[in-house]
Design a protein around this motif. Structure first.
Motif, PDB file in Angstrom:
ATOM      1  N   SER A   1       1.014  -1.198   0.129  1.00 35.86           N
ATOM      2  CA  SER A   1      -0.118   0.097  -0.062  1.00 35.86           C
ATOM      3  C   SER A   1       0.929   1.136   0.047  1.00 35.86           C
ATOM      4  O   SER A   1       2.088   1.173   0.436  1.00 35.86           O
ATOM      5  CB  SER A   1      -0.942  -0.156   1.427  1.00 35.86           C
ATOM      6  OG  SER A   1      -0.261  -0.016   2.313  1.00 35.86           O
TER       7      SER A   1
ATOM      8  N   GLN B   1       0.747   5.423   1.196  1.00 35.36           N
ATOM      9  CA  GLN B   1       0.137   6.127   2.135  1.00 35.36           C
ATOM     10  C   GLN B   1       0.395   7.516   1.575  1.00 35.36           C
ATOM     11  O   GLN B   1      -0.467   8.372   1.175  1.00 35.36           O
ATOM     12  CB  GLN B   1       0.645   5.783   3.493  1.00 35.36           C
ATOM     13  CG  GLN B   1       0.480   7.244   4.309  1.00 35.36           C
ATOM     14  CD  GLN B   1      -0.734   7.283   5.008  1.00 35.36           C
ATOM     15  OE1 GLN B   1      -1.900   6.859   4.410  1.00 35.36           O
ATOM     16  NE2 GLN B   1      -0.826   7.102   6.419  1.00 35.36           N
TER      17      GLN B   1
ATOM     18  N   GLU C   1       1.621  10.977  -0.997  1.00 35.91           N
ATOM     19  CA  GLU C   1       1.598  10.941  -2.484  1.00 35.91           C
ATOM     20  C   GLU C   1       2.434  12.209  -2.428  1.00 35.91           C
ATOM     21  O   GLU C   1       2.112  13.518  -1.886  1.00 35.91           O
ATOM     22  CB  GLU C   1       0.374  11.161  -3.032  1.00 35.91           C
ATOM     23  CG  GLU C   1      -0.512  10.032  -3.004  1.00 35.91           C
ATOM     24  CD  GLU C   1      -0.043   9.032  -4.126  1.00 35.91           C
ATOM     25  OE1 GLU C   1      -0.198   7.593  -3.924  1.00 35.91           O
ATOM     26  OE2 GLU C   1       0.573   9.339  -4.813  1.00 35.91           O
TER      27      GLU C   1
ATOM     28  N   SER D   1       1.308  14.403   0.527  1.00 36.26           N
ATOM     29  CA  SER D   1      -0.158  14.327   1.264  1.00 36.26           C
ATOM     30  C   SER D   1      -0.497  12.755   1.740  1.00 36.26           C
ATOM     31  O   SER D   1       0.149  11.833   1.076  1.00 36.26           O
ATOM     32  CB  SER D   1      -1.387  14.538   0.108  1.00 36.26           C
ATOM     33  OG  SER D   1      -0.994  13.722  -0.829  1.00 36.26           O
ATOM     34  N   TYR D   2      -1.130  12.564   2.724  1.00 35.82           N
ATOM     35  CA  TYR D   2      -1.185  11.309   3.334  1.00 35.82           C
ATOM     36  C   TYR D   2      -2.810  10.988   3.609  1.00 35.82           C
ATOM     37  O   TYR D   2      -3.499  12.132   3.727  1.00 35.82           O
ATOM     38  CB  TYR D   2      -0.299  11.002   4.414  1.00 35.82           C
ATOM     39  CG  TYR D   2      -0.612  11.862   5.782  1.00 35.82           C
ATOM     40  CD1 TYR D   2       0.512  12.994   5.693  1.00 35.82           C
ATOM     41  CD2 TYR D   2      -1.196  11.809   6.651  1.00 35.82           C
ATOM     42  CE1 TYR D   2       0.351  14.011   6.691  1.00 35.82           C
ATOM     43  CE2 TYR D   2      -1.012  12.454   7.598  1.00 35.82           C
ATOM     44  CZ  TYR D   2      -0.593  13.619   7.976  1.00 35.82           C
ATOM     45  OH  TYR D   2      -0.626  14.566   8.724  1.00 35.82           O
ATOM     46  N   LYS D   3      -3.031   9.905   4.043  1.00 34.98           N
ATOM     47  CA  LYS D   3      -4.511   9.688   4.169  1.00 34.98           C
ATOM     48  C   LYS D   3      -5.073   9.286   5.875  1.00 34.98           C
ATOM     49  O   LYS D   3      -6.044   9.550   6.286  1.00 34.98           O
ATOM     50  CB  LYS D   3      -4.951   8.378   3.552  1.00 34.98           C
ATOM     51  CG  LYS D   3      -4.829   8.761   1.939  1.00 34.98           C
ATOM     52  CD  LYS D   3      -4.990   7.602   1.094  1.00 34.98           C
ATOM     53  CE  LYS D   3      -4.666   7.696  -0.503  1.00 34.98           C
ATOM     54  NZ  LYS D   3      -4.512   6.535  -1.153  1.00 34.98           N
ATOM     55  N   THR D   4      -3.980   8.535   6.467  1.00 39.22           N
ATOM     56  CA  THR D   4      -4.586   7.996   7.707  1.00 39.22           C
ATOM     57  C   THR D   4      -3.893   9.049   8.883  1.00 39.22           C
ATOM     58  O   THR D   4      -3.203   9.936   8.564  1.00 39.22           O
ATOM     59  CB  THR D   4      -3.981   6.934   8.053  1.00 39.22           C
ATOM     60  OG1 THR D   4      -2.530   6.868   8.209  1.00 39.22           O
ATOM     61  CG2 THR D   4      -4.472   5.782   6.954  1.00 39.22           C
ATOM     62  N   SER D   5      -4.352   8.881  10.194  1.00 39.72           N
ATOM     63  CA  SER D   5      -3.708   9.291  11.261  1.00 39.72           C
ATOM     64  C   SER D   5      -2.168   8.796  11.436  1.00 39.72           C
ATOM     65  O   SER D   5      -2.029   7.729  11.067  1.00 39.72           O
ATOM     66  CB  SER D   5      -4.365   8.962  12.573  1.00 39.72           C
ATOM     67  OG  SER D   5      -4.259   7.602  12.720  1.00 39.72           O
TER      68      SER D   5
ATOM     69  N   LYS E   1      -4.791  19.039   7.242  1.00 44.31           N
ATOM     70  CA  LYS E   1      -4.823  18.808   5.856  1.00 44.31           C
ATOM     71  C   LYS E   1      -4.118  17.738   5.565  1.00 44.31           C
ATOM     72  O   LYS E   1      -4.044  17.397   4.314  1.00 44.31           O
ATOM     73  CB  LYS E   1      -3.969  20.012   5.125  1.00 44.31           C
ATOM     74  CG  LYS E   1      -4.848  21.450   5.377  1.00 44.31           C
ATOM     75  CD  LYS E   1      -4.214  22.348   4.519  1.00 44.31           C
ATOM     76  CE  LYS E   1      -4.827  23.935   4.829  1.00 44.31           C
ATOM     77  NZ  LYS E   1      -4.298  25.020   3.990  1.00 44.31           N
ATOM     78  N   LYS E   2      -3.559  16.984   6.650  1.00 50.25           N
ATOM     79  CA  LYS E   2      -2.901  15.749   6.214  1.00 50.25           C
ATOM     80  C   LYS E   2      -1.708  15.858   4.970  1.00 50.25           C
ATOM     81  O   LYS E   2      -1.868  15.412   3.933  1.00 50.25           O
ATOM     82  CB  LYS E   2      -3.804  14.503   5.793  1.00 50.25           C
ATOM     83  CG  LYS E   2      -4.486  14.126   6.752  1.00 50.25           C
ATOM     84  CD  LYS E   2      -5.362  12.820   6.537  1.00 50.25           C
ATOM     85  CE  LYS E   2      -5.915  12.236   7.965  1.00 50.25           C
ATOM     86  NZ  LYS E   2      -6.860  13.005   8.523  1.00 50.25           N
ATOM     87  N   SER E   3      -0.889  16.880   5.259  1.00 48.18           N
ATOM     88  CA  SER E   3       0.189  17.326   4.019  1.00 48.18           C
ATOM     89  C   SER E   3       1.565  17.870   5.026  1.00 48.18           C
ATOM     90  O   SER E   3       1.681  18.499   6.171  1.00 48.18           O
ATOM     91  CB  SER E   3      -0.579  18.317   3.371  1.00 48.18           C
ATOM     92  OG  SER E   3      -0.545  19.627   3.821  1.00 48.18           O
TER      93      SER E   3
ATOM     94  N   GLU F   1       1.692   4.435   9.076  1.00 47.54           N
ATOM     95  CA  GLU F   1       0.105   4.208   8.910  1.00 47.54           C
ATOM     96  C   GLU F   1      -0.389   3.877  10.286  1.00 47.54           C
ATOM     97  O   GLU F   1      -0.175   2.741  10.760  1.00 47.54           O
ATOM     98  CB  GLU F   1       0.161   3.128   7.900  1.00 47.54           C
ATOM     99  CG  GLU F   1      -1.077   3.360   7.231  1.00 47.54           C
ATOM    100  CD  GLU F   1      -1.375   2.373   6.016  1.00 47.54           C
ATOM    101  OE1 GLU F   1      -1.293   2.745   4.835  1.00 47.54           O
ATOM    102  OE2 GLU F   1      -1.312   1.057   6.144  1.00 47.54           O
TER     103      GLU F   1
END
Lengths: 115, 110
Positions: B1, B3, B5, B24-28, B69-71, B93
Motif C-alpha cells: 500500500s 500512503q 503522495e 499528502s497522506y490519508k491516515t492518522s 490537511k494531512k500534508s 500508517e
C-alpha cells in the motif's frame, strides 16, 4: 557490520526459478522491513518484522512470496516460481525499535532480474 | 500500500534556487519522515517531524506538517547539484508500519 547488508547485490534468474534474498540488519535493531521498488517507482511495502511479534505480511503480493527472520536478526525473502513482473530492486531496512519515532536504515538493495 | 503522495512528480531547478516538495497522506500518523535516494538504491533518512510539531529545520532543510490537511512540505534552500536525487515522504500508517509515497525526482542544474 556498521550498516544494513543485503546479498546478493544483483540476481539474474530464469522465469519459474526460486530465489532467496538475504538481509543482515544492524546489530541490535529489532524492527526489519522489506520493500520492493520497480524502475522509476516508489517503495512498495512487503513485510514488517518487529521483535518476536507475528510479522505484518499485508504487503506480500502473492503466496509465491514469503519471508522469515531467524533469531531476531537475519532475514530471508523467498520468491517461488519467479515471474517477469517480479523484476525490481528489493530493499531491506532496519530500525532500533518499534518506537514511533525511529528512523530506518536501508541496505543497498538487491536488483532482481527475471528473464 | 502507498500512503503518501508526493507532488510534483519531478522538479528541475537551477543551482542556488529553492526546491519545494509536497506530501499528502490519508491516515492518522505519529510522525512523518523524509528520505533521499540516489541512483535507485538505498534510501537515506533526512528528517523526522512528529505529529505534534508544525515545523522543523536541519541545515538547508525545512519541513512543515499540517495534520489538519494531512500534508507536509520539504524545502531545500540554496540547492546544489549534489541535491539531485529522488525524495520520498514516509508515514507510520495508524502508528504502525512505515509506508512510503511515490517520490519526487529533483534535478538541480549547475
Amino acid at each position: 557490520g556498521a550498516g544494513v547488508s543485503q546479498s546478493p547485490s544483483n540476481k539474474v534468474t530464469e522465469k519459474g526459478k526460486d530465489v532467496e534474498l538475504r538481509c543482515d540488519p544492524i546489530s541490535g535493531h529489532t524492527a526489519l522491513y522489506w520493500y520492493r521498488q520497480s524502475l522509476g517507482q516508489g517503495l512498495e511495502f512487503l513485510i514488517y518484522f518487529q521483535g518476536n511479534s507475528a510479522p505484518d505480511k499485508s504487503g506480500l503480493p502473492s503466496d509465491r512470496f514469503s519471508a522469515e527472520r531467524t533469531g531476531g536478526s537475519v532475514s530471508t525473502l523467498t520468491i517461488q516460481r519467479t515471474q517477469q513482473e517480479d523484476s525490481a530492486v528489493y530493499l531491506c531496512a532496519s530500525s532500533l525499535s518499534r518506537g514511533i519515532n525511529e528512523k530506518l536504515f536501508f541496505g543497498s538493495g538487491t536488483q532482481l532480474s527475471v528473464l | 500500500s502507498q500512503q503518501g503522495e508526493e507532488d510534483p512528480q519531478a522538479l528541475s531547478i537551477q543551482e542556488g534556487e529553492n526546491a519545494t516538495m509536497n506530501c499528502s497522506y490519508k491516515t492518522s500518523i505519529n510522525n512523518l519522515q523524509w528520505y533521499r535516494q540516489n541512483s535507485g538504491r538505498g534510501l537515506v533518512h533526512l528528517i523526522l517531524i512528529r505529529s505534534n510539531e508544525r515545523e522543523k529545520h536541519s541545515g538547508r532543510l525545512r519541513v512543515t506538517l499540517d495534520t489538519s490537511k494531512k500534508s507536509s512540505s520539504l524545502l531545500i534552500t540554496a540547492s546544489r547539484a549534489a541535491d539531485t536525487a529522488s525524495y520520498f515522504c514516509a508515514t507510520d500508517e495508524y502508528g504502525n508500519k512505515l509506508v512510503f509515497g511515490a517520490g519526487t525526482i529533483l534535478r538541480v542544474k549547475s
